[in-house]
Design a protein around this motif. Structure first.
Motif, mmCIF file in Angstrom:
data_model
loop_
_atom_site.group_PDB
_atom_site.id
_atom_site.type_symbol
_atom_site.label_atom_id
_atom_site.label_comp_id
_atom_site.label_asym_id
_atom_site.label_seq_id
_atom_site.Cartn_x
_atom_site.Cartn_y
_atom_site.Cartn_z
ATOM 1 N N LYS A 1 -1.676 -7.428 2.231
ATOM 2 C CA LYS A 1 -0.275 -7.814 2.389
ATOM 3 C C LYS A 1 0.059 -8.118 3.844
ATOM 4 O O LYS A 1 0.737 -9.095 4.145
ATOM 5 C CB LYS A 1 0.632 -6.713 1.845
ATOM 6 C CG LYS A 1 0.628 -6.650 0.320
ATOM 7 C CD LYS A 1 1.504 -5.562 -0.203
ATOM 8 C CE LYS A 1 2.947 -5.993 -0.162
ATOM 9 N NZ LYS A 1 3.865 -5.046 -0.799
ATOM 10 N N SER B 1 -5.946 1.714 -1.266
ATOM 11 C CA SER B 1 -4.590 1.403 -0.786
ATOM 12 C C SER B 1 -4.618 0.793 0.612
ATOM 13 O O SER B 1 -3.746 -0.007 0.959
ATOM 14 C CB SER B 1 -3.688 2.640 -0.824
ATOM 15 O OG SER B 1 -4.183 3.655 -0.004
ATOM 16 N N GLN B 2 -5.634 1.115 1.393
ATOM 17 C CA GLN B 2 -5.789 0.495 2.709
ATOM 18 C C GLN B 2 -6.060 -1.007 2.550
ATOM 19 O O GLN B 2 -5.476 -1.833 3.257
ATOM 20 C CB GLN B 2 -6.936 1.167 3.465
ATOM 21 C CG GLN B 2 -7.198 0.619 4.842
ATOM 22 C CD GLN B 2 -8.408 1.267 5.507
ATOM 23 O OE1 GLN B 2 -9.156 2.021 4.882
ATOM 24 N NE2 GLN B 2 -8.607 0.967 6.769
ATOM 25 N N TYR C 1 -5.235 -2.850 -0.027
ATOM 26 C CA TYR C 1 -4.001 -3.427 -0.569
ATOM 27 C C TYR C 1 -3.002 -3.702 0.561
ATOM 28 O O TYR C 1 -2.438 -4.799 0.660
ATOM 29 C CB TYR C 1 -3.414 -2.468 -1.599
ATOM 30 C CG TYR C 1 -2.149 -2.945 -2.244
ATOM 31 C CD1 TYR C 1 -2.186 -3.812 -3.330
ATOM 32 C CD2 TYR C 1 -0.906 -2.525 -1.777
ATOM 33 C CE1 TYR C 1 -1.020 -4.255 -3.932
ATOM 34 C CE2 TYR C 1 0.263 -2.965 -2.370
ATOM 35 C CZ TYR C 1 0.204 -3.825 -3.444
ATOM 36 O OH TYR C 1 1.367 -4.261 -4.029
ATOM 37 N N ASN C 2 -2.797 -2.726 1.432
ATOM 38 C CA ASN C 2 -1.853 -2.882 2.547
ATOM 39 C C ASN C 2 -2.342 -3.908 3.559
ATOM 40 O O ASN C 2 -1.543 -4.683 4.101
ATOM 41 C CB ASN C 2 -1.611 -1.534 3.226
ATOM 42 C CG ASN C 2 -0.860 -0.574 2.335
ATOM 43 O OD1 ASN C 2 -0.100 -0.982 1.451
ATOM 44 N ND2 ASN C 2 -1.074 0.710 2.526
#
Length: 116
Positions: free
Chosen positions: A36, A29-30, A32-33
């Motif tokens: 973005k 998730s790191q 992914y963020n």
């Protein structure tokens, strides 16, 4: 007329994820963020597709993963770039740059002007 997504299948995801991991070890998730944030939301991928790419890169030896405790009962899977991954990233970047140069040359010859 249906419009295509801005970042359809032409995004070089291996280059992007290997580049992110060249900066530091990251969990899913790191990454992914970070993707973005660094692309100002211009690039996006589903988490499912992202993990498929990560697993493929791990199978190829470009990245490896390890678990790290995050609290008493939770572990987080971190990914890190391997030596083979660093070499692959250099290869991919060289090929990508050559493609960009070829496209720019073609656009220049044809008089094409990119949209703003």
């Amino acid at each position: 007329m249906k419009t295509r997504k801005r970042n359809s299948g032409n995004t070089p995801w291996e280059i992007i994820f290997l580049s992110l991991l060249s900066k530091e070890d990251m969990y899913g998730s790191q990454m992914y963020n970070e993707l973005k944030a660094l692309s100002n939301g211009e690039l996006s991928i589903t988490t499912g597709a992202m993990y498929i790419i990560l697993y493929k890169m791990a199978d190829n030896g470009y990245i490896e993963y390890y678990e790290k405790n995050a609290g008493r009962r939770r572990t987080v899977v971190y990914y890190r770039l391997t030596k083979e991954g660093s070499e692959k990233l250099r290869e991919l970047l060289k090929a990508f740059r050559e493609q960009v140069i070829a496209v720019e040359k073609l656009m220049s010859i044809c008089g094409a002007v990119p949209e703003n």
